[in-house]
Design a protein around this motif. Structure first.
Motif, PDB file in Angstrom:
ATOM      1  N   HIS A  63       0.837  -1.205   0.000  1.00 15.79           N
ATOM      2  CA  HIS A  63       0.000   0.000   0.000  1.00 15.79           C
ATOM      3  C   HIS A  63       0.876   1.259   0.000  1.00 15.79           C
ATOM      4  CE1 HIS A  63      -2.951   2.929   0.897  1.00 15.79           C
ATOM      5  NE2 HIS A  63      -2.946   2.866   2.206  1.00 15.79           N
TER       6      HIS A  63
ATOM      7  N   SER B 226      -0.913   7.443  -1.698  1.00 14.52           N
ATOM      8  CA  SER B 226      -0.915   8.497  -0.680  1.00 14.52           C
ATOM      9  C   SER B 226      -0.905   9.847  -1.389  1.00 14.52           C
ATOM     10  CB  SER B 226       0.341   8.369   0.190  1.00 14.52           C
ATOM     11  OG  SER B 226       0.469   9.427   1.102  1.00 14.52           O
TER      12      SER B 226
ATOM     13  N   THR C 183      -6.318   4.121   3.947  1.00  9.91           N
ATOM     14  CA  THR C 183      -5.640   3.012   4.621  1.00  9.91           C
ATOM     15  C   THR C 183      -6.642   2.158   5.400  1.00  9.91           C
ATOM     16  OG1 THR C 183      -3.598   4.292   4.761  1.00  9.91           O
ATOM     17  CG2 THR C 183      -3.816   2.434   6.294  1.00  9.91           C
TER      18      THR C 183
ATOM     19  N   TYR D 173       2.922  -1.722   4.332  1.00 15.10           N
ATOM     20  CA  TYR D 173       2.517  -0.317   4.222  1.00 15.10           C
ATOM     21  C   TYR D 173       3.733   0.572   4.004  1.00 15.10           C
ATOM     22  CZ  TYR D 173       0.797   4.310   5.542  1.00 15.10           C
ATOM     23  OH  TYR D 173       0.483   5.645   5.543  1.00 15.10           O
TER      24      TYR D 173
ATOM     25  N   ALA E 192      -2.154   6.618   9.863  1.00 13.81           N
ATOM     26  CA  ALA E 192      -2.307   5.436   8.995  1.00 13.81           C
ATOM     27  C   ALA E 192      -1.400   4.304   9.462  1.00 13.81           C
ATOM     28  CB  ALA E 192      -1.999   5.817   7.547  1.00 13.81           C
TER      29      ALA E 192
END
Ligand SMILES: NC(=O)C1=CN([C@@H]2O[C@H](COP(=O)(O)OP(=O)(O)OC[C@H]3O[C@@H](n4cnc5c(N)ncnc54)[C@H](O)[C@@H]3O)[C@@H](O)[C@H]2O)C=CC1
Ligand SMILES: C[C@@H](CO)CCC[C@@H](C)[C@H]1CC[C@H]2[C@@H]3[C@H](O)CC4=CC(=O)CC[C@]4(C)[C@H]3CC[C@]12C
Length: 380
Positions: free
Chosen positions: A82, A85, A106, A123, A163
């Motif tokens: 992930h 952003s 998130t 992440y 997040a």
């Protein structure tokens, strides 16, 4: 889920600066995958052509802040990296939008993992979840356990910290089908390399001042930087090892850095810009800090006055000045110990690749004539 003999990875933000390098890194070095789903709000169609007979690259247009988009992208996948952003410390987008994408987005990824039985999430966090704070507290060769006065007021670092906390808290959560979710978080320092938008801005700005960079930050202020290829490599290794040793990596944070030299932000940029004839003027800041701060304040005032008419978002504002003026360097072997991370690219190779790219900016700039370039150097 495995498709044919391989797994399905999802890369959110896969068309971005880091994301696109990550997709290429997975294609070249990850033999256990058969499909890479590139989930992004703004698709880069050129990534679609990267598919080969072993791995299919599938572009999925979607908004991370919409749960349904995320669920659909994750359905049937095995692991998510992930990186999506909004990276904005210049006030280009409203704070609410940064929160919506970076925090709610998130939360959606975590929710979708649970509902779509995706067990592994890596992440992309940031050094910014730690600092530097605006009080000027230096973080010198710190590691993941170093005590530091964390103080967030700006939307971006605040959103990344929130997040990351959500991601780490989700580690070990039960997901559909009775399995557990395993998460980890990587904290890159300032990323550089081919495609770095901010470097393009510094290059453009330098052309307008006759290839001169006027020193504003004391050379002694060191900022950690990391080559984008090594950030991508670390994500690949973390994704691989999170599946093999979930109890080791699960719930952990790892700073992401490499052998790039510790230098001031400006001096580090000059490692590349000087190859294009740029020169830095001054062995120390040409103007006192208080004048720089006044200029930064003026920029912030102008942004406020023009708000609603025009997005005025110069590089220099009180926050970027504070960050640039505070040492933040990391030194740690946690990622090496936990999952064998060693940079894939040595500094000389990272420098060479970045210089080649910066030089390509010279060739491709259609408006070179507009800045009256043609060899007009201020410091011949
Ligand atoms: N650039 C840097 O120096 C550093 C970046 N990071 C982190 O690395 C990650 C990647 O950053 P960069 O590649 O520099 O940024 P980038 O802006 O190049 O890439 C971000 C990607 O996310 C996508 N995105 C934005 N909003 C979206 C949404 N609502 N739905 C779906 N996709 C969306 C964008 O289209 C873009 O392709 C981010 O999480 C950032 O916080 C961490 C440390 C340093
Ligand atoms: C005062 C100027 C004179 O040249 C120099 C201004 C430099 C700043 C724009 C940069 C200095 C430090 C950078 C930040 C740092 O690398 C940490 C970051 C992590 C992220 O996750 C996103 C980017 C950034 C906030 C990065 C942004 C640019 C600087 C503030």
């Amino acid at each position: 889920m495995t498709v044919g003999s391989g797994q399905v990875y999802v890369v959110t933000g896969g068309c971005g600066f880091l994301g696109s390098h990550l997709v290429r890194m997975l294609l070249e070095h990850e033999k256990n995958i058969s499909e890479i789903r590139v989930f992004d709000l703004h698709l880069d169609e050129s990534l679609r052509t990267l598919s080969n007979d072993r791995v299919k690259v599938r572009l999925i247009s979607g908004d991370i802040s919409r749960l349904e988009d995320v669920r659909e992208a994750l359905r049937g996948s095995h692991l998510v990296i992930h990186t999506a952003s909004l990276v904005d410390v210049w006030g280009r987008v409203p704070a609410s939008k940064i929160t919506e994408v970076n925090v709610t987005g998130t939360m959606n990824v975590l929710q979708a993992c649970k509902e779509e039985e995706v067990q592994y999430l890596v992440y992309t966090s940031s050094m910014e979840v730690v600092g530097p704070n605006i009080h000027g507290d230096h973080f010198y060769r710190g590691n993941e356990d170093t005590e530091y006065r964390i103080y967030h007021k700006e939307p971006y670092p605040l959103s990344k910290a929130k997040a990351e906390k959500l991601v780490l808290e989700a580690n070990g959560a039960k997901i559909k089908g009775g399995k557990l979710l395993y998460t980890c978080s990587l904290r890159p320092t300032g990323i550089y390399g081919e495609g770095h938008e901010l470097m393009k801005q510094f290059h453009r700005q330098g052309l307008r001042t006759g290839r001169c960079v006027f020193r504003a930050i004391p050379p002694a202020i060191e900022h950690g930087r990391v080559y984008v290829g090594n950030v991508a490599w670390m994500h690949l290794l973390a994704a691989r090892q999170l599946q093999i040793h979930p109890s080791t990596l699960g719930g952990q944070v790892y700073f992401c850095y490499d052998s790039s030299p510790y230098k001031s932000y400006e001096d580090f940029n000059m490692e590349f810009l000087s190859a294009c004839g740029f020169k830095i003027i001054g062995s120390r800041p040409l103007v006192p800090y208080f004048l720089l701060y006044l200029l930064a304040l003026l920029n912030a005032l102008m942004q406020w006055v023009l708000h609603g008419f025009f997005t005025y978002a110069p590089i220099l504002n009180p926050y970027t000045l504070a960050v640039a003026s505070t040492t933040f360097t990391v030194q740690t072997d946690k990622a090496e110990k936990h999952f064998g991370y060693q940079p894939l690219y040595a500094w000389e190779e990272a420098k060479k690749r970045t210089i080649t790219w910066v030089k390509s900016l010279e060739v491709s700039r259609k408006d070179l004539k507009d800045v009256g370039e043609k060899g007009n150097y201020c410091c011949n």
